[in-house]
Design an enzyme around this catalytic site. Structure first.
Site, PDB file in Angstrom:
ATOM      1  N   GLU A 181       0.812  -1.223   0.000  1.00  0.00           N
ATOM      2  CA  GLU A 181       0.000   0.000   0.000  1.00  0.00           C
ATOM      3  C   GLU A 181       0.851   1.282   0.000  1.00  0.00           C
ATOM      4  OE1 GLU A 181      -2.872  -0.417   3.186  1.00  0.00           O
ATOM      5  OE2 GLU A 181      -4.199  -1.545   1.873  1.00  0.00           O
ATOM      6  N   GLU A 200      -6.478  -7.974  -1.136  1.00  0.00           N
ATOM      7  CA  GLU A 200      -6.987  -8.090   0.243  1.00  0.00           C
ATOM      8  C   GLU A 200      -8.467  -7.762   0.187  1.00  0.00           C
ATOM      9  OE1 GLU A 200      -4.905  -5.552   2.987  1.00  0.00           O
ATOM     10  OE2 GLU A 200      -2.938  -6.107   2.226  1.00  0.00           O
TER      11      GLU A 200
HETATM   12  C1  GLA Z   1      -4.148  -2.909   4.779  1.00  0.00           C
HETATM   13  C2  GLA Z   1      -2.844  -3.633   4.781  1.00  0.00           C
HETATM   14  C3  GLA Z   1      -2.864  -4.924   5.533  1.00  0.00           C
HETATM   15  C4  GLA Z   1      -3.644  -4.800   6.786  1.00  0.00           C
HETATM   16  C5  GLA Z   1      -5.013  -4.286   6.501  1.00  0.00           C
HETATM   17  C6  GLA Z   1      -5.813  -4.145   7.765  1.00  0.00           C
HETATM   18  O1  GLA Z   1      -4.948  -3.151   3.723  1.00  0.00           O
HETATM   19  O2  GLA Z   1      -2.326  -3.823   3.495  1.00  0.00           O
HETATM   20  O3  GLA Z   1      -1.546  -5.266   5.833  1.00  0.00           O
HETATM   21  O4  GLA Z   1      -2.978  -3.949   7.634  1.00  0.00           O
HETATM   22  O5  GLA Z   1      -4.903  -3.023   5.922  1.00  0.00           O
HETATM   23  O6  GLA Z   1      -5.419  -3.071   8.536  1.00  0.00           O
END
Ligand code: GLA
Ligand code: ZN
Length: 702
Positions: A181, A340
């Site tokens: 991210e 995700e």
């Molecule tokens: C993001 C991150 C994950 C996790 C989620 C939940 O999407 O990429 O590593 O931390 O948030 O907080």
């Protein structure tokens, strides 16, 4: 000895800093998410390092039984791979990877640079970012690093290379996720300031051109040597809040985006050098996160992935994940992967509601309908330790195969059956909405009127298209416009001549364009154009705006129209005092002093039509009737009548047209179908309508 080491480090750092950086496109063909001869990626984000080895086989067996074939691993595991500088240990992960072939599970590896090991912070404190208040970040969270730090870049390159070398031939490894991210932290350290100065210098070459680009005659801000450039104050409220030069602010934001893109590029080059061509490279984006231009970041990737967490408060109509997906697909104008996705109640300190029965499944189908070609849930099992103890996975802390796991496994089974239909299909929209980072950044700290939020402006139109069942692409202003029948350029505050010319041409050649409030106010260095609004777009829009105003709730205006909608609507937040020149007026204000101005205009220009909306309506119905008219002008037909809360989306290609219907409500809904068809999930013929249960979904081949 010590001095020698420092000297070598200095040389290396200088080398890193002075390397010419450009996003080189190699000759390699980009890969797609959907493997050509394999199965779609379905799986979970897994952390073998969180669980005892004895549990690994149980987890893998359960994944296999659920129909999963992929895990993403290791994006936070730097300290395990490199417990001290230059000493690499891969045995722990190798042990886990050895198990995978017998479960037919493949691996996406994350480069682990989103969390620096404690030793990095301790040994090289300059790698830690500095906050705007001048305080250095204390190590102990994630995303702690400064992206200008040559040391951090070198260390990141070394761990990336070590991983790439170690795993390049591993039969289970199929691709890579860079970092995690991207976005921030925005760092205010001296290295960042100096790097910013170099970046500005490279962009403007001479101080004269810099001074005129930024308009430094204001407040006596003339820059006389490059070293005088400071990091501008672009955020914050009050007198000394966003008080920096707007040109400098826009460039500071461009620069920060570039820092992230450059950082990723370093890693991408290494992976491409070392690993076989069959390894893909992707990154997990965050939909509308404004800090990094995803168009730039995406250039280095085979395809983009994104992280979708739609379950927060009450169940709603779910516009947002659809719109986000349409942007994610727009980044490279191709299908994407879900890296995700919500698997349970989410939150750090506090968690929110649990996805209700059927909801995990319908969230997946919504993404599938918008071009997701793979599905990974975050995370497998809820962790018993750390900040994300309450960020729930498919399994709870207890590790049992309960309801959420079963629902994910149902999705996996259904997706496998749909695969043969999905291959080669994507969303082919006739409508494009421009998504412009330059305008987003220009509006930061200087929105013009309080409620002027770029994405919010886009939402008003997007949601009306959604209600009409019309697919939309969110696109780069640099994209080819000719494939669209209808374009929306909303809140396009920065309008370079080149873009204005491109939009005018688009209309002249037969396109339908919608522009709105604040269009064309500024040039690409954030100076106001010396032009009557909407500047060069006056040609295709046929209007002139000499004056405008912010509207506060104590004097909202009413707008009526006998051509667009019945009754009246309320103009809130802002209005243009737009004068139709060649355009026809489609609506009117009901106040005496606004009689000569039109809130909505329509202009024939060449073979096309230019619409302008110089108001923001409180009522959704306004946007519904507006979109209905625009679609008519563009010759785009609606093909289905949707009850409230039902979403429709089409995937096409390979001679197929797939219609997805998704019930976002918790009530049964009946949808009338264009014709009787076979529903592909149930493999049954429908009647002339279909009943969708609570959170129900259906897929048809048209
Ligand atoms: C993001 C991150 C994950 C996790 C989620 C939940 O999407 O990429 O590593 O931390 O948030 O907080
Ligand atoms: Zn820094």
């Amino acid at each position: 000895m010590h001095n020698k080491k420092i000297f070598i480090w200095l040389i290396l750092i200088c080398w890193v800093l002075t390397r010419n950086f450009s996003i080189a496109q190699d000759n390699r063909n980009e890969m797609n998410v959907m493997p050509e001869n394999g199965s779609m990626f379905i799986g979970v984000d897994y952390y073998p390092e969180h669980w005892p080895e004895e549990r690994w086989k149980t987890d893998l067996q359960m994944m296999k039984e659920a129909g999963f074939n992929v895990v993403r691993l290791s994006e936070f595991a730097w300290v395990l791979f490199e417990p001290s500088e230059g000493n690499y240990e891969f045995a722990w992960l190798d042990d886990f990877l050895k198990l995978l072939p017998q479960y037919d599970i493949k691996v996406i590896l994350g480069t682990p640079t989103a969390v620096m090991p404690a030793w990095v912070a301790r040994k090289y404190p300059e790698t830690l970012a500095t906050m705007e208040n001048g305080q250095q970040i204390v190590w102990g969270s994630r995303k702690n690093n400064c992206f200008s730090s040559g040391t951090y870049r070198l260390l990141s390159e070394r761990i990336t290379r070590a991983m790439a070398e170690h795993y390049k031939d591993h039969p289970s490894v199929i691709g890579w996720q860079t970092d995690n991210e991207f976005a921030g932290p925005v760092c205010y350290c001296n290295t960042c300031r100096n790097t910013f100065q170099d970046w500005v210098r490279e962009r403007y070459i001479t101080l004269d051109s810099l001074n005129s680009a930024w308009g430094t005659h204001f407040w006596g801000h003339k820059i006389q040597t490059w070293g005088e450039i400071q990091i501008p104050k672009c955020n914050g409220e009050g007198r000394w809040g966003a008080s920096g030069n707007p040109g400098a602010c826009l460039d500071w934001m461009r620069f920060n985006s570039w820092l992230n893109v450059r950082f990723q590029h370093d890693q991408v080059q290494i992976i491409r050098d070392v690993c076989p061509q069959s390894h893909f490279i992707t990154h997990n984006l965050m939909s509308f996160h404004p800090e990094v231009s995803y168009f730039d970041l995406g250039k280095d990737l085979d395809f983009v992935s994104w992280d979708n967490y739609p379950v927060w408060n009450k169940p709603d109509l779910s516009y947002e994940p659809a719109m986000a997906a349409d942007l994610m697909r727009g980044i490279k104008q191709k299908n994407f992967l879900i890296m995700e996705q919500t698997a349970g109640p989410s939150g750090w300190g506090n968690f929110f509601r649990n996805p209700r029965p059927g909801e995990i499944r319908k969230i997946c189908y919504q993404q599938l309908a918008h071009g997701a070609d793979g599905q990974i849930w975050f995370r497998w099992r809820t962790c018993t330790a750390g900040r994300e103890q309450y960020w729930h996975g498919l399994l709870g802390h207890d590790g049992r195969a309960l309801r959420r796991y079963k629902e994910a496994s149902q999705v996996a089974t259904e997706y496998r059956n749909l695969e043969k239909y999905l291959t080669g299909t994507t969303v082919k929209a006739d409508v494009g909405i421009l998504y412009d980072y330059t305008s987003i950044w220009s509006l930061t700290g200087q929105p013009g009127f309080v409620e002027n939020i770029y994405v919010q402006a886009l939402r008003r139109y997007y949601q009306a298209f959604y209600r009409a069942g019309i697919n939309v692409d969110l696109i780069n202003p640099e994209a080819d416009f000719s494939r669209y029948k209808l374009l929306v350029a909303s809140d396009q505050i920065v309008l370079p001549d080149q873009l204005a010319g491109k939009l005018n041409d688009y209309v002249r050649q037969g396109g339908v364009l919608l522009a709105d409030c604040r269009t064309g106010v500024k040039n690409e260095t954030n100076l106001a154009w010396e032009r009557t609004l909407p500047g060069k777009l006056s040609a295709s829009l046929g209007i002139e705006i000499q004056e405008y105003e912010a509207v506060t709730p104590d004097f909202n205006y009413k707008v009526y129209s006998n051509r667009l909608f019945e009754d009246t609507v309320t103009a809130i937040h802002y209005i243009d005092w737009a004068i139709p020149v060649s355009a026809e007026s489609m609506a009117a204000f009901d106040q005496w002093h606004l009689k000569n101005f039109s809130p909505v205009t329509r202009n024939k220009y060449g073979n096309g039509t230019g619409w302008y909306v110089g108001m923001i309506a409180a009522e959704e119905t306004f946007y519904d009737s507006l979109i209905e008219n625009l679609l008519k002008d563009a010759g785009i037909e609606t093909y289905i009548n949707l009850p409230v809360g039902i979403e429709a989306s089409l995937r096409e290609g390979n001679g197929k047209r797939l219609l997805f219907l998704i019930n976002h409500t918790e009530e049964e809904q009946t949808v009338i179908l264009p014709e009787i068809k076979k529903e592909l999930i149930s493999d049954k013929k429908t009647g002339k309508s279909i009943v969708l249960g609570v959170f129900g979904v259906a897929v048809f081949e048209l």
